[in-house]
Scaffold this active site. Structure first.
Site, PDB file in Angstrom:
ATOM      1  N   HIS A 139      53.732 -70.930 -26.871  1.00 21.87           N
ATOM      2  CA  HIS A 139      55.130 -71.209 -27.227  1.00 21.87           C
ATOM      3  C   HIS A 139      55.303 -71.239 -28.745  1.00 21.87           C
ATOM      4  O   HIS A 139      56.218 -70.607 -29.290  1.00 21.87           O
ATOM      5  CB  HIS A 139      55.535 -72.545 -26.608  1.00 21.87           C
ATOM      6  CG  HIS A 139      56.851 -73.090 -27.086  1.00 21.87           C
ATOM      7  ND1 HIS A 139      58.011 -73.011 -26.339  1.00 21.87           N
ATOM      8  CD2 HIS A 139      57.184 -73.738 -28.242  1.00 21.87           C
ATOM      9  CE1 HIS A 139      59.003 -73.571 -27.013  1.00 21.87           C
ATOM     10  NE2 HIS A 139      58.526 -74.027 -28.164  1.00 21.87           N
ATOM     11  N   GLU A 140      54.429 -71.959 -29.438  1.00 20.47           N
ATOM     12  CA  GLU A 140      54.564 -72.092 -30.890  1.00 20.47           C
ATOM     13  C   GLU A 140      54.305 -70.770 -31.601  1.00 20.47           C
ATOM     14  O   GLU A 140      54.976 -70.448 -32.589  1.00 20.47           O
ATOM     15  CB  GLU A 140      53.620 -73.174 -31.407  1.00 20.47           C
ATOM     16  CG  GLU A 140      53.932 -74.576 -30.895  1.00 20.47           C
ATOM     17  CD  GLU A 140      55.363 -75.007 -31.177  1.00 20.47           C
ATOM     18  OE1 GLU A 140      55.950 -74.537 -32.161  1.00 20.47           O
ATOM     19  OE2 GLU A 140      55.908 -75.804 -30.390  1.00 20.47           O
ATOM     20  N   HIS A 143      57.377 -68.700 -31.656  1.00 22.57           N
ATOM     21  CA  HIS A 143      58.323 -69.083 -32.708  1.00 22.57           C
ATOM     22  C   HIS A 143      58.015 -68.320 -33.989  1.00 22.57           C
ATOM     23  O   HIS A 143      58.923 -67.867 -34.694  1.00 22.57           O
ATOM     24  CB  HIS A 143      58.244 -70.587 -32.978  1.00 22.57           C
ATOM     25  CG  HIS A 143      59.067 -71.428 -32.064  1.00 22.57           C
ATOM     26  ND1 HIS A 143      60.380 -71.140 -31.756  1.00 22.57           N
ATOM     27  CD2 HIS A 143      58.774 -72.578 -31.394  1.00 22.57           C
ATOM     28  CE1 HIS A 143      60.855 -72.067 -30.936  1.00 22.57           C
ATOM     29  NE2 HIS A 143      59.902 -72.940 -30.697  1.00 22.57           N
ATOM     30  N   GLU A 215      64.561 -72.206 -28.599  1.00 21.24           N
ATOM     31  CA  GLU A 215      63.621 -72.898 -27.715  1.00 21.24           C
ATOM     32  C   GLU A 215      63.523 -72.186 -26.368  1.00 21.24           C
ATOM     33  O   GLU A 215      62.425 -72.019 -25.821  1.00 21.24           O
ATOM     34  CB  GLU A 215      64.051 -74.358 -27.510  1.00 21.24           C
ATOM     35  CG  GLU A 215      63.786 -75.261 -28.700  1.00 21.24           C
ATOM     36  CD  GLU A 215      62.328 -75.313 -29.111  1.00 21.24           C
ATOM     37  OE1 GLU A 215      61.434 -75.225 -28.235  1.00 21.24           O
ATOM     38  OE2 GLU A 215      62.066 -75.411 -30.314  1.00 21.24           O
TER      39      GLU A 215
END
Length: 293
Positions: A139-140, A143, A215
């Site tokens: 997930h990070e 980003h 997100e």
């Protein structure tokens, strides 16, 4: 229009609204004073604030968390997992940090893909399994690779600038400044107060909307990268409970980086309209649907 393109258009429109609010304040001040230079001044301030926030985003966020960069010898699994995911994505590997707090969370920061950093807290390392941590790291990384850091830095920097300028604007209105154009016109003063009150609110809501959009994207793309949406769903469920039990202390410094984190780090911040993050239930439901549930 596919999901990525649609969200990109939405984010561009929201950032455009931030610029419109900023230039609207400049136009109102120019009209009240009879000096159009304020529009140019506010445009320059917006560019300056954007550039500063973008260039220093990694340093500011890492310093605010008191995080330290960790070596592969200290955290071999952490390094190996991020390296594997970065190679799978065909992107550069970021620097890795650990923050000394028991509140479970993680965030990515940095001005571009080559100068990025991923940070996890002691709390999340203790709370999650390796499978769940891998999902959070995916997930990070998304980003970083989706250039969300640029978007969030621009939004946060401009929202803060608009709020500061609007407060100054309100002080000028309350001081009863008279000039050759408004001559004490109550409508001019009311307009100044109206902008001073609504501009910070508009800036904040736009920033929050930008944050929520990215997100959802990072959840989806991170789950695709790790090929394990249920692991991220499980991780988010645990993180939600962990942050409720052990929230971070809300300070101006922490508030400025909270939108970067995978979950809102503060207690009692779940209202959808004013939250930097989408409802956790919605995020988990979307991930479960990805997995065919």
């Amino acid at each position: 229009m596919n999901r990525s393109t649609l969200n990109g258009v939405k984010t561009a429109l929201l950032l455009g609204l931030l610029w419109a609010v900023l230039l609207g304040i400049g136009a109102l001040l120019a009209n009240a004073t009879g000096n159009v230079i304020y529009i140019g001044v506010f445009a320059v301030l917006g560019l300056g604030s954007t550039a500063y926030s973008y260039w220093n985003s990694d340093k500011l966020a890492i310093r605010s968390m008191n995080a330290r960069e960790v070596s592969e010898a200290e955290f071999p699994w952490y390094h190996q997992t991020v390296r594997e995911l970065a190679e799978k994505a065909g992107k550069p590997m970021p620097r890795l940090y650990v923050a000394p707090t028991q509140s479970p969370n993680a965030f990515a920061t940095g001005r571009n893909r080559k100068n990025a950093a991923v940070c996890v807290t002691d709390g999340i390392l203790n709370l999650l399994s390796e499978r769940e941590l891998r999902a959070v790291l995916g997930h990070e990384l998304m980003h970083v690779y989706n250039r969300d850091i640029l978007t969030s830095s621009v939004a946060a920097g401009m929202a803060g600038l608009i709020s500061s300028i609007a407060q100054l604007f309100m002080w000028m209105g309350l001081s009863g400044g008279r000039n050759r154009n408004n001559n004490g016109n109550p409508l001019a003063i009311i307009g100044m107060l109206f902008m001073a009150i609504l501009a910070p609110l508009a800036a904040s809501l736009i920033q929050l909307a930008v944050s929520r959009t990215r997100e959802y994207d990072a959840d989806h793309d991170g789950a695709e990268l790790t090929e394990d949406p249920l692991a991220l769903a499980s991780a988010l469920n645990k993180i939600s409970g962990g942050t409720a039990r052990t929230p971070m202390r809300e300070t101006p410094v922490m508030d400025s980086v909270s939108h970067m984190m995978i979950a809102n780090p503060f207690a009692g911040k779940g209202r959808a309209l004013f939250s930097t993050h989408p409802p956790m239930e919605d995020r988990i439901k979307r991930l479960e649907e990805m997995a065919g549930y």
